[in-house]
Scaffold this motif. Sequence first.
Motif, PDB file in Angstrom:
ATOM      1  N   GLU A   1       0.556  -1.071  -0.293  1.00  0.00           N
ATOM      2  CA  GLU A   1       0.284   0.256  -0.022  1.00  0.00           C
ATOM      3  C   GLU A   1       0.991   1.273  -0.095  1.00  0.00           C
ATOM      4  O   GLU A   1       1.531   1.483   0.793  1.00  0.00           O
ATOM      5  CB  GLU A   1      -0.525   0.372   0.961  1.00  0.00           C
ATOM      6  CG  GLU A   1      -2.361  -1.027   0.967  1.00  0.00           C
ATOM      7  CD  GLU A   1      -2.923  -0.790   2.806  1.00  0.00           C
ATOM      8  OE1 GLU A   1      -3.395  -0.261   2.758  1.00  0.00           O
ATOM      9  OE2 GLU A   1      -2.685  -1.538   3.241  1.00  0.00           O
ATOM     10  N   HIS A   2       0.607   1.781  -0.686  1.00  0.00           N
ATOM     11  CA  HIS A   2       2.034   2.877  -1.437  1.00  0.00           C
ATOM     12  C   HIS A   2       1.756   3.952   0.226  1.00  0.00           C
ATOM     13  O   HIS A   2       2.687   4.723   0.086  1.00  0.00           O
ATOM     14  CB  HIS A   2       1.629   3.559  -2.776  1.00  0.00           C
ATOM     15  CG  HIS A   2       1.727   2.636  -3.996  1.00  0.00           C
ATOM     16  ND1 HIS A   2       3.620   3.391  -4.121  1.00  0.00           N
ATOM     17  CD2 HIS A   2       1.816   1.642  -3.743  1.00  0.00           C
ATOM     18  CE1 HIS A   2       3.407   2.148  -5.535  1.00  0.00           C
ATOM     19  NE2 HIS A   2       2.771   1.467  -5.618  1.00  0.00           N
ATOM     20  N   ASP A   3       0.083   4.186   0.153  1.00  0.00           N
ATOM     21  CA  ASP A   3       0.053   5.145   1.532  1.00  0.00           C
ATOM     22  C   ASP A   3       1.049   5.025   2.201  1.00  0.00           C
ATOM     23  O   ASP A   3       1.931   5.791   3.303  1.00  0.00           O
ATOM     24  CB  ASP A   3      -1.388   5.810   1.310  1.00  0.00           C
ATOM     25  CG  ASP A   3      -1.942   6.827   0.830  1.00  0.00           C
ATOM     26  OD1 ASP A   3      -1.127   7.463  -0.170  1.00  0.00           O
ATOM     27  OD2 ASP A   3      -2.926   6.920   0.237  1.00  0.00           O
TER      28      ASP A   3
ATOM     29  N   ARG B   1      -5.079  12.581   2.803  1.00  0.00           N
ATOM     30  CA  ARG B   1      -6.511  11.690   3.186  1.00  0.00           C
ATOM     31  C   ARG B   1      -7.350  12.042   4.063  1.00  0.00           C
ATOM     32  O   ARG B   1      -7.428  12.752   4.760  1.00  0.00           O
ATOM     33  CB  ARG B   1      -5.744  10.093   3.692  1.00  0.00           C
ATOM     34  CG  ARG B   1      -5.194   8.960   2.688  1.00  0.00           C
ATOM     35  CD  ARG B   1      -4.371   7.938   4.197  1.00  0.00           C
ATOM     36  NE  ARG B   1      -5.612   7.501   5.189  1.00  0.00           N
ATOM     37  CZ  ARG B   1      -5.007   6.487   5.032  1.00  0.00           C
ATOM     38  NH1 ARG B   1      -4.653   6.714   6.023  1.00  0.00           N
ATOM     39  NH2 ARG B   1      -6.078   5.715   6.157  1.00  0.00           N
TER      40      ARG B   1
ATOM     41  N   HIS C   1       4.509   4.957   2.083  1.00  0.00           N
ATOM     42  CA  HIS C   1       5.341   6.354   2.199  1.00  0.00           C
ATOM     43  C   HIS C   1       5.599   6.940   3.708  1.00  0.00           C
ATOM     44  O   HIS C   1       6.027   7.343   4.442  1.00  0.00           O
ATOM     45  CB  HIS C   1       4.575   7.568   1.994  1.00  0.00           C
ATOM     46  CG  HIS C   1       5.088   9.062   1.599  1.00  0.00           C
ATOM     47  ND1 HIS C   1       4.698   9.742   2.783  1.00  0.00           N
ATOM     48  CD2 HIS C   1       5.428   9.391   0.643  1.00  0.00           C
ATOM     49  CE1 HIS C   1       4.625  11.088   2.848  1.00  0.00           C
ATOM     50  NE2 HIS C   1       5.294  10.656   1.802  1.00  0.00           N
TER      51      HIS C   1
ATOM     52  N   SER D   1      -2.166  11.612   8.049  1.00  0.00           N
ATOM     53  CA  SER D   1      -2.445  11.431   6.881  1.00  0.00           C
ATOM     54  C   SER D   1      -2.346  12.257   5.638  1.00  0.00           C
ATOM     55  O   SER D   1      -2.602  11.491   4.878  1.00  0.00           O
ATOM     56  CB  SER D   1      -4.131  11.276   7.797  1.00  0.00           C
ATOM     57  OG  SER D   1      -3.972  10.798   9.182  1.00  0.00           O
TER      58      SER D   1
ATOM     59  N   ARG E   1       2.813  15.349   1.518  1.00  0.00           N
ATOM     60  CA  ARG E   1       1.479  15.291   1.477  1.00  0.00           C
ATOM     61  C   ARG E   1       0.330  16.435   1.450  1.00  0.00           C
ATOM     62  O   ARG E   1       0.591  16.535   2.662  1.00  0.00           O
ATOM     63  CB  ARG E   1       0.890  13.758   1.876  1.00  0.00           C
ATOM     64  CG  ARG E   1       1.621  12.660   1.199  1.00  0.00           C
ATOM     65  CD  ARG E   1       1.892  12.207  -0.397  1.00  0.00           C
ATOM     66  NE  ARG E   1       2.391  11.088  -0.670  1.00  0.00           N
ATOM     67  CZ  ARG E   1       1.801   9.239  -0.755  1.00  0.00           C
ATOM     68  NH1 ARG E   1       0.510   9.948  -0.025  1.00  0.00           N
ATOM     69  NH2 ARG E   1       2.281   9.013  -1.279  1.00  0.00           N
TER      70      ARG E   1
END
Length: 274
Positions: free
Chosen positions: A20-22, A208, A25, A205, A158
């Motif tokens: 899962e890339h998120d 997100r 990261h 987060s 992000r």
Amino acid sequence: MSAVAEPGVVLPVAVVIEDEHDVAHLLEVILSQAGFRVVVTHDGDAGVEAVRTYRPQLTTVDISLPGVDGLEATRRIREFSSTYIVMVTGLAGEDDIIGGFGAGADDYVAKPFRPRELRARFMAGLRRPPGRLGTGAPEPEPEAAPATAESSPEPAPRAGVRFTGEWVELRGLALNPHQGLLTVDGRALELDRLEFDLLEILLYSGDRARSPGDLAMSLRGETYLDSSQVAEHDRRLVTHAMASLVARLADNRPDPRWIEQLPGGAYRLVPPVS
């Protein structure tokens, strides 16, 4: 974020095996803050080869991976490496945990996790003495990093969030989770513990959206099949605390600076202006 060492300082290496890339990261950011140089891989085979190549002091492994799963990847790693392995996975049943330790993991953390707690676990791994297995077989000398390695001086922020040492920064807001400090435009601002933790979760987060139930899960460090299993009392508690946090930040206005509430009640960091 791969931490940058000062001249003459060699940073310990960490390998992240996470599809899962998120999540990958986020793990990269937390590990970099803990003082590691980070190499990210997204499947079991690539993760095993990264451990063989970089000889990391710490490795995180998800169980649910494409191809070779995390349990088999851990077994293969244990054949040649004493790296400190932390299972970071959404599978939190008793059989899953027993299977993780049986495969050779040193620690087991269920998703969703709290960044501060996970960083403390990583720091514990960094402090452990080398050669835990005591097999007597020397590990191979590290090879030169291949050109395809997924490591970088600093991951892209992000939603405008930047990570500087122990500080998490967003457009004039600076939070230090480890010292419990928050400044807004250079001035200290006091929050209660729940408000502080919610702000930390939102900053980590990125872009997100997080519902009250999702935030409640992260606060408690518990894994549910879905956030609908969170008690209504906990949802109301988070909603009330978020309203208080937004008010303390003076962000309850039509054009919020940091936190916006979306239709349906979820919260998200305000995206940066293009």
